[in-house]
Design a protein around this motif. Structure first.
Motif, PDB file in Angstrom:
ATOM      1  N   PRO A 153       0.831  -1.207   0.000  1.00  0.00           N
ATOM      2  CA  PRO A 153       0.000   0.000   0.000  1.00  0.00           C
ATOM      3  C   PRO A 153       0.866   1.258   0.000  1.00  0.00           C
ATOM      4  CG  PRO A 153      -0.861  -1.595   1.555  1.00  0.00           C
ATOM      5  CD  PRO A 153       0.468  -2.121   1.087  1.00  0.00           C
ATOM      6  N   GLU A 154       0.456   2.217  -0.804  1.00  0.00           N
ATOM      7  CA  GLU A 154       1.242   3.442  -0.986  1.00  0.00           C
ATOM      8  C   GLU A 154       1.673   4.069   0.337  1.00  0.00           C
ATOM      9  OE1 GLU A 154       0.934   7.789  -3.191  1.00  0.00           O
ATOM     10  OE2 GLU A 154      -0.901   6.648  -2.833  1.00  0.00           O
ATOM     11  N   ALA A 155       0.767   4.171   1.278  1.00  0.00           N
ATOM     12  CA  ALA A 155       1.064   4.827   2.542  1.00  0.00           C
ATOM     13  C   ALA A 155       2.024   4.033   3.427  1.00  0.00           C
ATOM     14  CB  ALA A 155      -0.240   5.094   3.305  1.00  0.00           C
ATOM     15  N   ARG A 156       2.258   2.771   3.098  1.00  0.00           N
ATOM     16  CA  ARG A 156       3.112   1.912   3.930  1.00  0.00           C
ATOM     17  C   ARG A 156       4.454   1.595   3.272  1.00  0.00           C
ATOM     18  NH1 ARG A 156      -0.208  -1.114   7.600  1.00  0.00           N
ATOM     19  NH2 ARG A 156       1.680  -1.260   8.842  1.00  0.00           N
ATOM     20  N   GLY A 157       4.750   2.206   2.131  1.00  0.00           N
ATOM     21  CA  GLY A 157       5.971   1.896   1.391  1.00  0.00           C
ATOM     22  C   GLY A 157       7.250   2.131   2.184  1.00  0.00           C
ATOM     23  N   GLU A 158       7.352   3.291   2.818  1.00  0.00           N
ATOM     24  CA  GLU A 158       8.564   3.617   3.592  1.00  0.00           C
ATOM     25  C   GLU A 158       8.727   2.662   4.772  1.00  0.00           C
ATOM     26  OE1 GLU A 158      10.884   5.785   2.782  1.00  0.00           O
ATOM     27  OE2 GLU A 158       9.848   6.752   1.107  1.00  0.00           O
ATOM     28  N   GLN A 159       7.639   2.362   5.439  1.00  0.00           N
ATOM     29  CA  GLN A 159       7.694   1.420   6.566  1.00  0.00           C
ATOM     30  C   GLN A 159       8.107   0.037   6.080  1.00  0.00           C
ATOM     31  OE1 GLN A 159       3.930   0.605   8.455  1.00  0.00           O
ATOM     32  NE2 GLN A 159       4.890  -0.413  10.208  1.00  0.00           N
TER      33      GLN A 159
END
Length: 136
Positions: free
Chosen positions: A115-121
């Protein structure tokens, strides 16, 4: 060059890379042409239709409905197509943090759509998994 089959080596050397851009999953009917303006990152034919993974802006440009807005993580290690347990270990790590994954194995590398919002994590978790494997 043959891909790496050893799970420990794969985990230690996976070198995850968060790719630029936002990607989406689309589908078109098997009896319709794929819009010529699209250059799919992936195309897979199923009985129900053709799945396309494309850049979000490209889907929007041609008015193609989409689902699962995602970031792409490439596991840069050259993995063997018959390696056992690599994607299971990687997806289990991300699942432990509640991050869904759509995995695609290509000839040279494995690719993860998260998911886009979880990429960095997700990239941080995979880097930690790799460091942990290296310290064993």
């Amino acid at each position: 060059m043959a891909g790496e089959p050893n799970l420990d080596t794969l985990l230690r050397t996976m070198a995850p890379e968060l790719q630029d851009g936002v990607f989406v999953f689309c589908t078109v009917d098997t009896h319709h042409d794929i819009p010529v303006e699209l250059t799919p990152l992936m195309l897979f034919r199923e009985r129900e239709g053709i799945t396309l993974i494309v850049r979000c802006e490209d889907a929007e440009q041609v008015g193609l409905p989409y689902q699962f807005v995602a970031r792409l993580i490439t596991l840069s290690v050259l993995s063997a197509l018959d390696a056992v347990g690599f994607l299971a270990a990687v997806t289990t790590c991300l699942a432990g943090a509640g991050i869904s994954v759509n995995a695609v194995s290509a000839f040279h590398h494995d690719h993860l759509f998260v998911p886009e919002a979880r990429g960095e994590q997700a990239i941080r978790l995979l880097q930690e998994l790799s460091r942990s494997a290296a310290s064993r």
